[in-house]
Every structure is written in structure tokens, then in C-alpha cells.
Design a protein around this motif. Structure first.
Motif, mmCIF file in Angstrom:
data_model
loop_
_atom_site.group_PDB
_atom_site.id
_atom_site.type_symbol
_atom_site.label_atom_id
_atom_site.label_comp_id
_atom_site.label_asym_id
_atom_site.label_seq_id
_atom_site.Cartn_x
_atom_site.Cartn_y
_atom_site.Cartn_z
ATOM 1 N N LEU A 77 44.380 43.062 34.353
ATOM 2 C CA LEU A 77 43.815 42.536 35.580
ATOM 3 C C LEU A 77 42.796 41.466 35.230
ATOM 4 N N TYR A 78 42.727 40.451 36.083
ATOM 5 C CA TYR A 78 41.743 39.389 35.921
ATOM 6 C C TYR A 78 40.882 39.331 37.173
ATOM 7 N N VAL A 79 39.587 39.207 36.966
ATOM 8 C CA VAL A 79 38.640 39.131 38.076
ATOM 9 C C VAL A 79 37.882 37.822 37.947
ATOM 10 N N HIS A 80 37.724 37.158 39.084
ATOM 11 C CA HIS A 80 37.212 35.801 39.105
ATOM 12 C C HIS A 80 35.753 35.747 39.517
ATOM 13 N N GLY A 81 35.039 34.804 38.972
ATOM 14 C CA GLY A 81 33.672 34.571 39.407
ATOM 15 C C GLY A 81 33.184 33.270 38.828
ATOM 16 N N ASP A 143 44.467 28.903 27.282
ATOM 17 C CA ASP A 143 45.773 29.188 27.885
ATOM 18 C C ASP A 143 45.723 30.443 28.756
ATOM 19 N N GLU A 144 45.042 31.476 28.238
ATOM 20 C CA GLU A 144 44.935 32.705 29.035
ATOM 21 C C GLU A 144 44.126 32.449 30.305
ATOM 22 N N LEU A 145 43.092 31.608 30.188
ATOM 23 C CA LEU A 145 42.260 31.306 31.353
ATOM 24 C C LEU A 145 43.080 30.617 32.439
ATOM 25 N N ARG A 146 43.920 29.646 32.037
ATOM 26 C CA ARG A 146 44.748 28.957 33.039
ATOM 27 C C ARG A 146 45.757 29.910 33.668
ATOM 28 N N SER A 147 46.368 30.752 32.860
ATOM 29 C CA SER A 147 47.313 31.744 33.400
ATOM 30 C C SER A 147 46.609 32.702 34.368
ATOM 31 N N ALA A 148 45.406 33.092 34.003
ATOM 32 C CA ALA A 148 44.657 34.023 34.847
ATOM 33 C C ALA A 148 44.300 33.377 36.185
#
Lengths: 238, 238
Positions: A77-81, A143-148
Motif C-alpha cells: 500500500l502507498y499513502v500520499h502526503g 521509479d517506485e515513486l512514479r508507480s505509487a
């Protein structure tokens, strides 16, 4: 709100036989165990139907619970802030090897119905919830950040990430995303009608279920939107 | 998800001039301060529109977030559980003088719309949330307990408490309710359309808001309900 359960019911009712998360001390509920499930398909389906979670963490020794957006990619899971937000800062800016991470509890809940029993005591809700325990770490791999970020947008409106301007370098620098692996996870599901006691059945009170579900209304275009831009298919299909 | 705010905007935008909760270090957000409100009317309205909260507490040093029902009476919230549930046991069985209580964070969130901007970065939600920090104590006074249970039922379906069998002595003994005073409280509200950057306005992506709201469906009577019992007016009026 009935508390009578058995150990047998705890795992028998909702485990489908597919892959599941191993139960732990903190994912086995102390009551209503027959409503708990560790089935990955059950958990994924509940998560995929939502986009707002309630993220709990500890700040200055006290619990904090904030609503926030999440996205799922497989077992993460990815949570944004923003990089200025408190939980994100606490999750550290380095990868696990260098940062301890932030212990969190992430909960997603869908309400499906109001359960009205003859007795006040047996009033309940039909619902589906997922509770995830773990340690969150800030995503630093580009890359993971863009996918997230794509996953976070597509969690709210599937198909939207491909139809918006991706984050630029300045925006990426101002955005922090934390990752939480799905390892210590449980779902809880209540369905069906009220469980009135037999002696209450003759009482003159209406009993049953009032269904509840989120309703998506007609999209409202921005006042400054070019009228030539039609409503996209991923919105008309909702 | 824009983080540009000013101290002036923090209190000016949504404070109506009526009674308000005093801001504290943990109720002033680190970002989007213009969305914060401490106005009691704003807070009460958000709380009164819901009935499910996410209750956060600390167990064995880790955060836990569970969805649960709540009810409001004036400046007090009540949260329901069985006497066997973990947070209730931790809140103690005695009044504050003898029990330390349970530090909690109680959050209520309503999602009002999906905000689609031309840029992925400016995607957002319209929402209203209330976050309450404090120490919860178990309700032991019998009169307060009965009032709290009525409030919990009426929070879900106003008018229902008077049209159901009240809890008997055995049920009262099996029911625990914790009380949380509204003292350290803030609301956060986002409304309106996307805040795209000026240079993104010519982009060919649809932009606007998709409204979201809970929908209440047609009540479904229990199979064993006496057909002579009509749907009560507090349900037909929903």
C-alpha cells in the motif's frame, strides 16, 4: 454486537482456501472472531473498492488518526502526503536500512447497511473493513515513486493516471509517499439481518436492514474547462 | 494537496465567530491550514452527519485504528463496545479518579467529491473531517450509560431508540461505553474545484469534481417480521 463466538468459527467462516495472511496476536480479534478473514482475495477486494484510509500513528506518545488517500500495488500500500506532513517526516527520508520507519495502523472501512433489531442491544452495522499493522517507510526510488503516484490516482478514478499530466521534478520533490507492506493484515465482515433474541421476536418494532452505499453523482466540469473536452469514458462508465 | 498556506488563512476561512475549541499544537495542521476550523457548530454538524468513527489508541506500544459506532450528547462523544473489547478494557472500569483512562484519537470523515485536476499532483478530495484528541473513560453511571446507548442508536437512525426494546440488566452488564469530551478538537474541510497551475489550463484533460455521497437504499424487512408492522416514519423520511 453479540460477543458469543467460538474458535472454530474464527477461521472457518470466511477463509476461501486461497492464499492468506498468517494471523497474529494483533490481527485475531477479541470478539466476533467469526467475522474475521485473512484471505488475500477478501482483503484485496475490500482495499480496491476504497481510496480513503484512516492512518494511525504515534506522535509525542499519543495516538493520531488522519484520513488520507491510499493506493495498492500487489502486496504494497502507498499513502500520499506532502513532504511537510507530520507522518511523512516521521517515516524518514531514507530507505529501511538507514531509517527506522514509522509504526502505523492503516484501516479501510465500507459501510453496507444499518441493522435494526427489535432490541437496542442487537443493533449493528453491516460493514467490511481491513486493518493493516506494520512499519511504513518513505519511498525514495524514483521509479517506485512514479508507480505509487499513478496507483494513488488510479485508486480514486481507475484510468485517470494516464489522462493527466504526470508530476514534474519540482512536484516529485514536494511529494512524499510512504509504503506499507501487506503482511500483518485482517479483514472483518458483517452481513445479514439482525440477530434478535427469540423472546424479542413478538415485539412490535420494525426489524431489518437499511442498505447504505456510496453514490457517485454527475461530474461537474470546472468553469474554465474547454467545452470541447468531453467527459472521459472512465467517468461516464461509473 | 497544495501546501501553500498562510497563517492568516489558518483561522480566517472557516471560523464563524461563534463558540470554538481552543487550537493546540496537535490540532493546528502542519499544512493546508486554511482548511482547519475550530468552530463548534462546524464540528457538531460534521459529527452529527455520521455514525462511524475511526478510533485510534496505543496497544503494546503500537498504534491501532478500529472503526466503531459513536454518538454525541452535547460536548461528549460516546463509543460503544463489549466489555471484552480491547480498547474498552484499557479504558478501565472505574471513574477518572481511579483509572487513568485511555489516550485516544477519534476521527470522523465524510467524502464529498473526487477532485480531478489536469495535473496528477493537484488531484484531491472534497471532504469534511473532525479529529478529536483526548482521554477516554468508561461510563459507569447507570443513567449516563442509558443515555449514551440511546444516543448511539439515535446517531445511526434518529428516532430509533424510542422504538426498540431498551437494554436489560444483563445486556447493560455486557455493554461498555467510553466517553470522550470534546475539548481538543479540529475540523478540516475542503470544497471547490481543482487548483490547477495556470500553465496547465490548456492541457487536453477533463477537469472538475465528481460528487460523492452516501446513498440509503430501500429498507429490507427481516424475513421473520410480522407483516402487520409497517415501515416506521423515521425510515420512510430518509
Amino acid at each position: 454486537m453479540s460477543t458469543t463466538t467460538t474458535a472454530t468459527a474464527a477461521t472457518g467462516a470466511t477463509t476461501g482456501g486461497g492464499p492468506s495472511y498468517p494471523p497474529t496476536d494483533r490481527t485475531v480479534p477479541t470478539r466476533s472472531r467469526q467475522r474475521a478473514s485473512y484471505d488475500k482475495d477478501v482483503v484485496h477486494a475490500i482495499l480496491d473498492e476504497g481510496y480513503v484510509c484512516h492512518l494511525g500513528f504515534i506522535r509525542d506518545g499519543a495516538p493520531v488518526v488522519l484520513p488520507t488517500l491510499y493506493g495498492r500495488i500487489g502486496e504494497r500500500l502507498y499513502v500520499h502526503g506532502s513532504t511537510g506532513s507530520r507522518p511523512l517526516r516521521m517515516a524518514g527520508s531514507k530507505e529501511p536500512a538507514e531509517a527506522p520507519g514509522l509504526p502505523v495502523c492503516l484501516t479501510v472501512t465500507h459501510v453496507d447497511g444499518l441493522v435494526l433489531a427489535r432490541s437496542a442491544f442487537h443493533h449493528s452495522l453491516n460493514y467490511r473493513s481491513v486493518v493493516v499493522h506494520g512499519t511504513a517507510h518513505q519511498v525514495t526510488d524514483p521509479d517506485e515513486l512514479r508507480s505509487a503516484l499513478d496507483a494513488l490516482v488510479d485508486q480514486v478514478v481507475p484510468g485517470r493516471a494516464a489522462d493527466s499530466r504526470p508530476a514534474n521534478a519540482k512536484e516529485l520533490a514536494a511529494t512524499a509517499v510512504i509504503r506499507l507492506d501487506l503482511e500483518e493484515v485482517s479483514a472483518k465482515v458483517r452481513t445479514g439481518g439482525p440477530n434478535d433474541d427469540a423472546e424479542d421476536l413478538p415485539l412490535p418494532h420494525w426489524a431489518g436492514v437499511v442498505p447504505v452505499a456510496p453514490r457517485t453523482g454527475t461530474p461537474v466540469a470546472s468553469a474554465d474547462l474547454d467545452p470541447a473536452i468531453a467527459l472521459p469514458s472512465y467517468l461516464t462508465a461509473r
